[in-house]
Design an enzyme around this catalytic site. Sequence first.
Site, PDB file in Angstrom:
ATOM      1  N   CYS A 119      -0.516   3.715  -6.495  1.00  0.00           N
ATOM      2  CA  CYS A 119      -1.479   3.086  -5.583  1.00  0.00           C
ATOM      3  C   CYS A 119      -1.659   1.673  -6.100  1.00  0.00           C
ATOM      4  CB  CYS A 119      -2.801   3.846  -5.600  1.00  0.00           C
ATOM      5  SG  CYS A 119      -4.172   2.951  -4.806  1.00  0.00           S
ATOM      6  N   CYS A 160       0.872  -1.174   0.000  1.00  0.00           N
ATOM      7  CA  CYS A 160       0.000   0.000   0.000  1.00  0.00           C
ATOM      8  C   CYS A 160       0.907   1.222   0.000  1.00  0.00           C
ATOM      9  CB  CYS A 160      -0.870  -0.045   1.257  1.00  0.00           C
ATOM     10  SG  CYS A 160      -1.897   1.405   1.500  1.00  0.00           S
TER      11      CYS A 160
HETATM   12  N1  DGL Z   1      -3.837   0.542  -2.208  1.00  0.00           N
HETATM   13  C1  DGL Z   1      -3.461   1.673  -1.460  1.00  0.00           C
HETATM   14  C2  DGL Z   1      -2.255   2.396  -2.013  1.00  0.00           C
HETATM   15  O1  DGL Z   1      -1.403   1.760  -2.607  1.00  0.00           O
HETATM   16  C3  DGL Z   1      -4.484   2.589  -0.874  1.00  0.00           C
HETATM   17  C4  DGL Z   1      -5.784   2.822  -1.517  1.00  0.00           C
HETATM   18  C5  DGL Z   1      -6.712   3.462  -0.513  1.00  0.00           C
HETATM   19  O2  DGL Z   1      -7.158   2.759   0.380  1.00  0.00           O
HETATM   20  O3  DGL Z   1      -6.955   4.673  -0.629  1.00  0.00           O
HETATM   21  O4  DGL Z   1      -2.096   3.567  -1.819  1.00  0.00           O
END
Ligand code: DGL
Length: 261
Positions: free
Chosen positions: A175, A74
Amino acid sequence: MEKRIRLGLFDSGIGGFSVLRECLTAESGADFFYYGDNARAPYGERPEEEIGAFVREALDEFALIGVDAVILACNTATAVCADEVRGEYGFPIVGTEPAVKSASAYPSAAVLCTPRTAESARLRALIARFPQTRFEVIPSKGLAIAVEDFYLRRKPLDLRDHLPKTDCACAVLGCTHYSLIRRKISTYWEIPVLDGARGTARRAFGVIKVGRDDHLAPPKNTNDCLGDFSSIWGKHRIFFLGSGKIGNKALFDSNICFKNF
Ligand code: DGL
Protein backbone atom coordinates in the site's frame (compact mmCIF):
# COMPACT_ATOMS: atom_id res chain seq x y z
CA MET A 1 7.75 24.55 -28.46
CA GLU A 2 9.29 22.43 -25.72
CA LYS A 3 7.23 19.34 -25.07
CA ARG A 4 6.87 18.77 -21.33
CA ILE A 5 5.86 15.34 -20.22
CA ARG A 6 2.52 15.28 -18.45
CA LEU A 7 2.08 12.51 -15.95
CA GLY A 8 -1.03 11.87 -13.88
CA LEU A 9 -0.72 10.19 -10.49
CA PHE A 10 -3.75 8.82 -8.73
CA ASP A 11 -4.17 7.69 -5.13
CA SER A 12 -6.95 7.54 -2.57
CA GLY A 13 -4.94 10.11 -0.63
CA ILE A 14 -1.36 10.92 0.24
CA GLY A 15 0.15 7.47 -0.43
CA GLY A 16 1.02 8.41 -4.00
CA PHE A 17 3.56 10.89 -2.69
CA SER A 18 5.90 7.93 -2.25
CA VAL A 19 5.74 7.41 -6.03
CA LEU A 20 5.73 11.13 -6.86
CA ARG A 21 8.99 11.53 -4.96
CA GLU A 22 10.64 9.01 -7.30
CA CYS A 23 9.16 10.77 -10.33
CA LEU A 24 10.67 14.08 -9.23
CA THR A 25 14.15 12.68 -9.80
CA ALA A 26 13.50 12.90 -13.57
CA GLU A 27 15.97 15.23 -15.23
CA SER A 28 13.75 16.96 -17.76
CA GLY A 29 11.11 19.25 -16.38
CA ALA A 30 7.72 17.57 -16.31
CA ASP A 31 4.18 18.44 -15.26
CA PHE A 32 2.72 16.11 -12.65
CA PHE A 33 -1.00 16.02 -11.95
CA TYR A 34 -1.50 14.55 -8.50
CA TYR A 35 -5.07 13.40 -7.90
CA GLY A 36 -5.70 12.52 -4.25
CA ASP A 37 -9.20 11.51 -3.21
CA ASN A 38 -8.52 11.99 0.52
CA ALA A 39 -12.13 12.84 1.34
CA ARG A 40 -13.13 9.28 0.39
CA ALA A 41 -10.04 7.51 1.72
CA PRO A 42 -9.48 4.83 2.74
CA TYR A 43 -10.41 2.82 -0.34
CA GLY A 44 -9.10 -0.44 1.06
CA GLU A 45 -12.38 -1.57 2.59
CA ARG A 46 -14.76 -0.19 -0.02
CA PRO A 47 -16.67 -2.39 -2.48
CA GLU A 48 -14.90 -3.01 -5.78
CA GLU A 49 -17.56 -1.27 -7.91
CA GLU A 50 -17.23 1.88 -5.84
CA ILE A 51 -13.43 1.91 -6.16
CA GLY A 52 -13.74 1.38 -9.91
CA ALA A 53 -16.15 4.33 -10.20
CA PHE A 54 -13.87 6.64 -8.17
CA VAL A 55 -10.83 5.68 -10.25
CA ARG A 56 -12.74 6.42 -13.47
CA GLU A 57 -13.68 9.89 -12.15
CA ALA A 58 -9.99 10.63 -11.81
CA LEU A 59 -9.10 9.10 -15.17
CA ASP A 60 -11.79 11.21 -16.86
CA GLU A 61 -10.14 14.29 -15.44
CA PHE A 62 -6.72 13.15 -16.65
CA ALA A 63 -8.22 12.60 -20.10
CA LEU A 64 -9.46 16.20 -20.17
CA ILE A 65 -6.03 17.46 -19.23
CA GLY A 66 -4.41 15.34 -21.92
CA VAL A 67 -1.78 13.42 -19.97
CA ASP A 68 0.88 11.21 -21.57
CA ALA A 69 0.43 8.47 -18.97
CA VAL A 70 -1.14 7.82 -15.59
CA ILE A 71 0.25 5.99 -12.60
CA LEU A 72 -2.30 4.33 -10.38
CA ALA A 73 -0.14 5.04 -7.34
CA CYS A 74 -2.49 2.90 -5.32
CA ASN A 75 -2.16 -0.85 -4.95
CA THR A 76 -5.84 -1.20 -4.10
CA ALA A 77 -7.00 0.55 -7.27
CA THR A 78 -4.51 -1.47 -9.30
CA ALA A 79 -5.69 -4.77 -7.81
CA VAL A 80 -9.35 -3.92 -8.31
CA CYS A 81 -9.54 -2.32 -11.75
CA ALA A 82 -6.22 -1.63 -13.54
CA ASP A 83 -6.84 -4.30 -16.18
CA GLU A 84 -10.34 -3.04 -16.95
CA VAL A 85 -9.59 0.67 -17.15
CA ARG A 86 -6.56 0.16 -19.40
CA GLY A 87 -8.89 -0.68 -22.26
CA GLU A 88 -11.06 2.39 -21.67
CA TYR A 89 -8.62 5.30 -21.98
CA GLY A 90 -6.29 6.51 -24.71
CA PHE A 91 -3.18 6.83 -22.52
CA PRO A 92 -0.99 4.21 -20.87
CA ILE A 93 -1.98 3.34 -17.29
CA VAL A 94 0.78 2.00 -15.07
CA GLY A 95 -0.23 0.13 -11.94
CA THR A 96 1.46 -0.26 -8.56
CA GLU A 97 2.07 -3.71 -7.21
CA PRO A 98 3.68 -5.03 -4.04
CA ALA A 99 7.41 -5.69 -4.57
CA VAL A 100 6.89 -9.43 -4.24
CA LYS A 101 9.56 -10.18 -6.82
CA SER A 102 12.26 -8.42 -4.79
CA ALA A 103 11.10 -10.30 -1.71
CA SER A 104 11.63 -13.62 -3.46
CA ALA A 105 15.33 -13.30 -2.58
CA TYR A 106 14.27 -14.00 1.04
CA PRO A 107 12.95 -17.27 2.52
CA SER A 108 9.84 -15.56 3.87
CA ALA A 109 8.07 -12.23 3.47
CA ALA A 110 5.19 -10.43 5.15
CA VAL A 111 3.02 -8.64 2.59
CA LEU A 112 1.30 -5.74 4.33
CA CYS A 113 -1.64 -4.40 2.35
CA THR A 114 -5.26 -3.25 2.47
CA PRO A 115 -8.06 -5.82 2.85
CA ARG A 116 -9.16 -5.35 -0.79
CA THR A 117 -5.64 -5.97 -2.10
CA ALA A 118 -5.18 -8.92 0.26
CA GLU A 119 -8.17 -10.74 -1.16
CA SER A 120 -7.42 -9.92 -4.80
CA ALA A 121 -6.77 -12.55 -7.44
CA ARG A 122 -4.00 -10.32 -8.73
CA LEU A 123 -1.98 -10.56 -5.52
CA ARG A 124 -2.56 -14.31 -5.29
CA ALA A 125 -1.31 -14.77 -8.86
CA LEU A 126 1.73 -12.60 -8.20
CA ILE A 127 2.70 -14.54 -5.09
CA ALA A 128 2.19 -17.87 -6.85
CA ARG A 129 5.02 -16.94 -9.26
CA PHE A 130 7.56 -17.20 -6.44
CA PRO A 131 6.96 -20.54 -4.70
CA GLN A 132 10.44 -20.60 -3.13
CA THR A 133 9.39 -17.86 -0.68
CA ARG A 134 6.78 -18.22 2.06
CA PHE A 135 4.51 -15.18 1.84
CA GLU A 136 2.35 -14.17 4.78
CA VAL A 137 -0.33 -11.72 3.63
CA ILE A 138 -1.28 -9.29 6.41
CA PRO A 139 -4.35 -7.12 5.68
CA SER A 140 -4.53 -3.93 7.71
CA LYS A 141 -7.85 -2.22 8.26
CA GLY A 142 -6.74 1.07 9.75
CA LEU A 143 -3.14 1.73 8.83
CA ALA A 144 -3.69 3.74 5.62
CA ILE A 145 -6.01 6.21 7.33
CA ALA A 146 -3.70 6.33 10.35
CA VAL A 147 -0.93 7.46 7.97
CA GLU A 148 -3.27 10.17 6.58
CA ASP A 149 -4.07 11.24 10.14
CA PHE A 150 -0.39 11.29 11.09
CA TYR A 151 0.70 13.58 8.25
CA LEU A 152 -2.40 15.67 7.58
CA ARG A 153 -3.93 15.90 11.04
CA ARG A 154 -0.83 15.39 13.20
CA LYS A 155 -2.35 12.52 15.14
CA PRO A 156 0.13 10.19 16.81
CA LEU A 157 0.69 6.84 15.12
CA ASP A 158 1.53 3.80 17.22
CA LEU A 159 2.39 0.74 15.15
CA ARG A 160 1.49 -1.56 18.06
CA ASP A 161 -2.13 -0.71 17.25
CA HIS A 162 -1.72 -1.88 13.66
CA LEU A 163 0.93 -4.53 13.17
CA PRO A 164 0.86 -8.08 14.49
CA LYS A 165 4.12 -9.84 15.28
CA THR A 166 5.79 -11.56 12.34
CA ASP A 167 8.68 -13.99 12.04
CA CYS A 168 9.20 -13.23 8.34
CA ALA A 169 12.65 -12.33 7.03
CA CYS A 170 11.45 -9.19 5.22
CA ALA A 171 8.32 -7.15 4.62
CA VAL A 172 6.75 -5.93 1.40
CA LEU A 173 4.68 -2.76 1.52
CA GLY A 174 1.56 -3.42 -0.52
CA CYS A 175 0.00 0.00 0.00
CA THR A 176 1.63 3.25 -1.03
CA HIS A 177 0.58 4.93 2.22
CA TYR A 178 2.78 2.53 4.16
CA SER A 179 5.84 3.66 2.22
CA LEU A 180 5.50 7.03 3.95
CA ILE A 181 6.33 5.33 7.26
CA ARG A 182 8.72 2.78 5.83
CA ARG A 183 11.50 3.32 8.36
CA LYS A 184 9.09 3.16 11.28
CA ILE A 185 7.83 -0.22 10.03
CA SER A 186 11.34 -1.52 9.48
CA THR A 187 12.38 -0.45 12.98
CA TYR A 188 9.26 -1.92 14.55
CA TRP A 189 9.58 -5.31 12.86
CA GLU A 190 13.38 -5.23 12.77
CA ILE A 191 13.48 -6.56 9.22
CA PRO A 192 14.21 -5.04 5.80
CA VAL A 193 11.20 -3.42 4.19
CA LEU A 194 10.72 -3.35 0.41
CA ASP A 195 8.49 -1.20 -1.71
CA GLY A 196 8.03 -0.76 -5.43
CA ALA A 197 7.84 3.03 -5.70
CA ARG A 198 11.05 3.51 -7.67
CA GLY A 199 10.26 0.70 -10.10
CA THR A 200 6.78 2.08 -10.67
CA ALA A 201 8.10 5.55 -11.50
CA ARG A 202 10.65 4.07 -13.90
CA ARG A 203 8.02 2.02 -15.68
CA ALA A 204 5.84 5.10 -16.10
CA PHE A 205 8.60 7.10 -17.77
CA GLY A 206 9.37 4.05 -19.88
CA VAL A 207 5.88 3.88 -21.42
CA ILE A 208 5.72 7.55 -22.35
CA LYS A 209 6.48 7.99 -26.00
CA VAL A 210 9.04 10.77 -25.99
CA GLY A 211 8.34 13.40 -28.62
CA ARG A 212 4.72 12.41 -28.88
CA ASP A 213 2.89 15.61 -29.55
CA ASP A 214 -0.63 14.58 -30.21
CA HIS A 215 -2.25 15.24 -26.87
CA LEU A 216 -4.84 17.93 -26.44
CA ALA A 217 -3.77 21.53 -26.18
CA PRO A 218 -3.14 22.60 -22.59
CA PRO A 219 -6.54 23.08 -20.98
CA LYS A 220 -7.09 26.66 -19.94
CA ASN A 221 -7.40 25.61 -16.34
CA THR A 222 -3.80 24.34 -16.17
CA ASN A 223 -2.72 27.91 -15.62
CA ASP A 224 -5.96 29.36 -14.33
CA CYS A 225 -7.86 27.47 -11.66
CA LEU A 226 -5.36 24.62 -11.45
CA GLY A 227 -2.66 27.21 -10.91
CA ASP A 228 -4.10 27.89 -7.45
CA PHE A 229 -3.28 24.33 -6.51
CA SER A 230 0.17 24.00 -7.96
CA SER A 231 3.71 23.83 -6.65
CA ILE A 232 7.13 24.02 -8.23
CA TRP A 233 9.94 21.60 -7.54
CA GLY A 234 13.09 22.45 -9.48
CA LYS A 235 12.16 22.16 -13.14
CA HIS A 236 8.95 20.32 -12.34
CA ARG A 237 5.45 21.61 -11.79
CA ILE A 238 2.95 19.73 -9.66
CA PHE A 239 -0.77 20.37 -10.00
CA PHE A 240 -3.11 19.07 -7.31
CA LEU A 241 -6.51 17.66 -8.17
CA GLY A 242 -9.23 15.67 -6.46
CA SER A 243 -10.99 16.06 -3.14
CA GLY A 244 -7.73 16.34 -1.20
CA LYS A 245 -6.05 18.99 -3.31
CA ILE A 246 -5.87 21.70 -0.62
CA GLY A 247 -4.34 19.51 2.07
CA ASN A 248 -2.11 17.68 -0.39
CA LYS A 249 -0.64 20.88 -1.76
CA ALA A 250 0.09 22.09 1.79
CA LEU A 251 1.68 18.75 2.63
CA PHE A 252 3.81 18.76 -0.51
CA ASP A 253 4.92 22.32 0.23
CA SER A 254 5.99 21.18 3.68
CA ASN A 255 8.49 18.91 1.89
CA ILE A 256 6.96 15.56 2.64
CA CYS A 257 8.49 14.10 -0.52
CA PHE A 258 11.97 14.80 0.69
CA LYS A 259 11.68 13.42 4.19
CA ASN A 260 13.63 10.28 4.78
CA PHE A 261 10.59 8.06 5.18
N1 DGL B 1 -2.67 3.92 -0.98
C1 DGL B 1 -3.56 2.90 -1.35
C2 DGL B 1 -2.89 1.60 -1.71
O1 DGL B 1 -1.78 1.62 -2.20
C3 DGL B 1 -4.86 2.72 -0.63
C4 DGL B 1 -5.03 3.04 0.79
C5 DGL B 1 -6.50 3.12 1.10
O2 DGL B 1 -7.12 4.10 0.70
O3 DGL B 1 -7.02 2.18 1.72
O4 DGL B 1 -3.46 0.55 -1.58
